[in-house]
Design a protein around this motif. Structure first.
Motif, PDB file in Angstrom:
ATOM      1  N   GLU A  46      24.228 -56.821 -60.830  1.00 35.31           N
ATOM      2  CA  GLU A  46      24.374 -56.820 -59.375  1.00 35.31           C
ATOM      3  C   GLU A  46      25.471 -55.815 -59.042  1.00 35.31           C
ATOM      4  O   GLU A  46      26.477 -55.735 -59.750  1.00 35.31           O
ATOM      5  N   LEU A  47      25.287 -55.076 -57.958  1.00 37.82           N
ATOM      6  CA  LEU A  47      26.265 -54.064 -57.583  1.00 37.82           C
ATOM      7  C   LEU A  47      27.058 -54.511 -56.359  1.00 37.82           C
ATOM      8  O   LEU A  47      26.512 -55.115 -55.434  1.00 37.82           O
ATOM      9  N   VAL A 125      28.494 -67.417 -59.255  1.00 39.25           N
ATOM     10  CA  VAL A 125      27.825 -66.116 -59.112  1.00 39.25           C
ATOM     11  C   VAL A 125      26.723 -66.008 -60.153  1.00 39.25           C
ATOM     12  O   VAL A 125      26.747 -66.673 -61.187  1.00 39.25           O
ATOM     13  N   ARG A 126      25.770 -65.154 -59.859  1.00 35.73           N
ATOM     14  CA  ARG A 126      24.716 -64.916 -60.844  1.00 35.73           C
ATOM     15  C   ARG A 126      24.529 -63.416 -61.043  1.00 35.73           C
ATOM     16  O   ARG A 126      24.798 -62.596 -60.170  1.00 35.73           O
ATOM     17  N   THR A 144      15.606 -66.594 -65.629  1.00 32.40           N
ATOM     18  CA  THR A 144      16.450 -66.303 -66.793  1.00 32.40           C
ATOM     19  C   THR A 144      17.828 -65.790 -66.388  1.00 32.40           C
ATOM     20  O   THR A 144      18.608 -65.386 -67.241  1.00 32.40           O
ATOM     21  N   GLN A 145      18.142 -65.814 -65.088  1.00 33.23           N
ATOM     22  CA  GLN A 145      19.408 -65.228 -64.654  1.00 33.23           C
ATOM     23  C   GLN A 145      20.596 -65.966 -65.274  1.00 33.23           C
ATOM     24  O   GLN A 145      20.525 -67.149 -65.594  1.00 33.23           O
ATOM     25  N   ARG A 146      21.709 -65.249 -65.380  1.00 34.54           N
ATOM     26  CA  ARG A 146      22.929 -65.857 -65.889  1.00 34.54           C
ATOM     27  C   ARG A 146      23.760 -66.319 -64.708  1.00 34.54           C
ATOM     28  O   ARG A 146      23.960 -65.582 -63.752  1.00 34.54           O
ATOM     29  N   GLY A 187      29.414 -60.932 -58.846  1.00 31.61           N
ATOM     30  CA  GLY A 187      27.962 -61.066 -58.866  1.00 31.61           C
ATOM     31  C   GLY A 187      27.438 -61.484 -57.516  1.00 31.61           C
ATOM     32  O   GLY A 187      28.164 -61.477 -56.512  1.00 31.61           O
ATOM     33  N   HIS A 188      26.169 -61.850 -57.506  1.00 33.80           N
ATOM     34  CA  HIS A 188      25.510 -62.359 -56.293  1.00 33.80           C
ATOM     35  C   HIS A 188      25.973 -63.805 -56.099  1.00 33.80           C
ATOM     36  O   HIS A 188      25.863 -64.613 -57.012  1.00 33.80           O
ATOM     37  N   THR A 189      26.490 -64.136 -54.903  1.00 32.79           N
ATOM     38  CA  THR A 189      27.053 -65.472 -54.721  1.00 32.79           C
ATOM     39  C   THR A 189      25.950 -66.505 -54.476  1.00 32.79           C
ATOM     40  O   THR A 189      25.017 -66.283 -53.704  1.00 32.79           O
ATOM     41  N   LEU A 190      26.096 -67.641 -55.141  1.00 32.49           N
ATOM     42  CA  LEU A 190      25.200 -68.772 -54.931  1.00 32.49           C
ATOM     43  C   LEU A 190      25.921 -69.924 -54.248  1.00 32.49           C
ATOM     44  O   LEU A 190      25.316 -70.682 -53.502  1.00 32.49           O
ATOM     45  N   ASP A 191      27.222 -70.079 -54.524  1.00 35.24           N
ATOM     46  CA  ASP A 191      27.995 -71.147 -53.891  1.00 35.24           C
ATOM     47  C   ASP A 191      29.482 -70.856 -54.100  1.00 35.24           C
ATOM     48  O   ASP A 191      29.852 -70.124 -55.029  1.00 35.24           O
ATOM     49  N   TYR A 192      30.305 -71.430 -53.223  1.00 32.83           N
ATOM     50  CA  TYR A 192      31.750 -71.255 -53.340  1.00 32.83           C
ATOM     51  C   TYR A 192      32.434 -72.115 -52.296  1.00 32.83           C
ATOM     52  O   TYR A 192      31.795 -72.596 -51.342  1.00 32.83           O
ATOM     53  N   THR A 193      33.730 -72.292 -52.454  1.00 34.78           N
ATOM     54  CA  THR A 193      34.572 -72.864 -51.415  1.00 34.78           C
ATOM     55  C   THR A 193      35.697 -71.872 -51.147  1.00 34.78           C
ATOM     56  O   THR A 193      36.345 -71.397 -52.093  1.00 34.78           O
ATOM     57  N   LEU A 194      35.894 -71.553 -49.872  1.00 38.13           N
ATOM     58  CA  LEU A 194      37.000 -70.665 -49.496  1.00 38.13           C
ATOM     59  C   LEU A 194      38.251 -71.523 -49.302  1.00 38.13           C
ATOM     60  O   LEU A 194      38.233 -72.480 -48.523  1.00 38.13           O
TER      61      LEU A 194
END
Ligand SMILES: [Zn+2]
Length: 240
Positions: A46-47, A125-126, A144-146, A187-194
């Motif tokens: 991911e860029l 992130v993935r 198969t993503q990490r 990476g590409h965000t899937l979840d987080y808490t700010l």
């Protein structure tokens, strides 16, 4: 006021169809904008485009500098010049932060560039796994993503809001990548808490689109009855 526009290279549905061979030199993408997201040739990472530099987040958990000569299969960038900012001092989960940004932005039918600099917890992130021919559709590949969780991290969310009617051309709604300040994880965000941070927001007047000129693009079927559901699955945590 002359609002800038997003410069997008290829369309999301081309990725969905498995068109992972790059067409657009990274240096051309950078010339069009200093801020944005994309993916590497053959889905090699991911860029994150931030402050005029391209960083690649790969499935080995590393971050490296992008190669200006690499041909990219997809990217969207803008000349980032935020016109509004907002400080967050209370904890917000992803849904809460997105609701705040939606309220502050005010117009869900236009594009916004979004940067949030701050401290995050449970940043999930993935990164995709680099692909080899023959390519399979993205909905299959992403099984198969990490995925990697950063328990606590300081860095930047980088990306866009796209109006819902642009699903398939772009990613409808929020599409945010992450890069830490140390430039070691992302990476590409899937979840987080700010935990706390600052939003920088830029409304955008529209989008310009460059399409691949390859035979593979000419031969691709770019829309199917499952396109919308496939994009939602690929872009969200439920991809696994
Ligand atoms: Zn992404």
């Amino acid at each position: 006021m002359n609002q800038p526009v997003i410069h997008q290279f290829s369309v999301v549905n081309a990725l969905m169809a498995g068109l992972y061979d790059g067409s657009f030199p990274a240096r051309e993408v950078l010339a069009a904008g200093d801020f944005g997201v994309g993916c590497g040739n053959a889905l090699n990472g991911e860029l994150v485009v931030i402050d005029g530099q391209i960083f690649r987040c790969t499935d080995d958990g590393n971050v490296t500098r992008g190669d200006p000569d690499e041909l990219l299969p997809f990217a969207e960038v803008v000349a980032f010049a935020p016109t509004a900012s907002h400080e967050f001092s209370a904890r917000l989960d992803r849904t809460g932060l997105e609701a705040w940004i939606t309220a502050l932005a005010g117009n869900p039918n236009q594009f916004y560039a979004i940067r949030v600099d701050g401290e995050f917890e449970h940043m999930l992130v993935r990164e995709p796994v680099r692909q080899h021919h023959p390519y399979r559709p993205l909905a299959e590949v992403m099984s198969t993503q990490r995925e990697m969780t950063l328990p606590t991290t300081t860095g930047s969310l980088v990306g866009f809001w796209a109006p819902p009617i642009f699903q398939g051309i772009s990613v409808a709604g929020y599409h945010l990548h992450y890069l830490d300040d140390a430039r070691t994880h992302g990476g590409h965000t899937l979840d987080y808490t700010l935990s706390r941070g600052t939003l920088h927001l830029q409304p955008l007047a529209g989008i310009t689109l460059r399409l691949p000129t390859t035979p593979a693009y000419a031969a691709a079927t770019l829309i199917s009855p499952t396109s919308d559901a496939d994009i939602r699955r690929v872009e969200s945590r439920s991809a696994r």
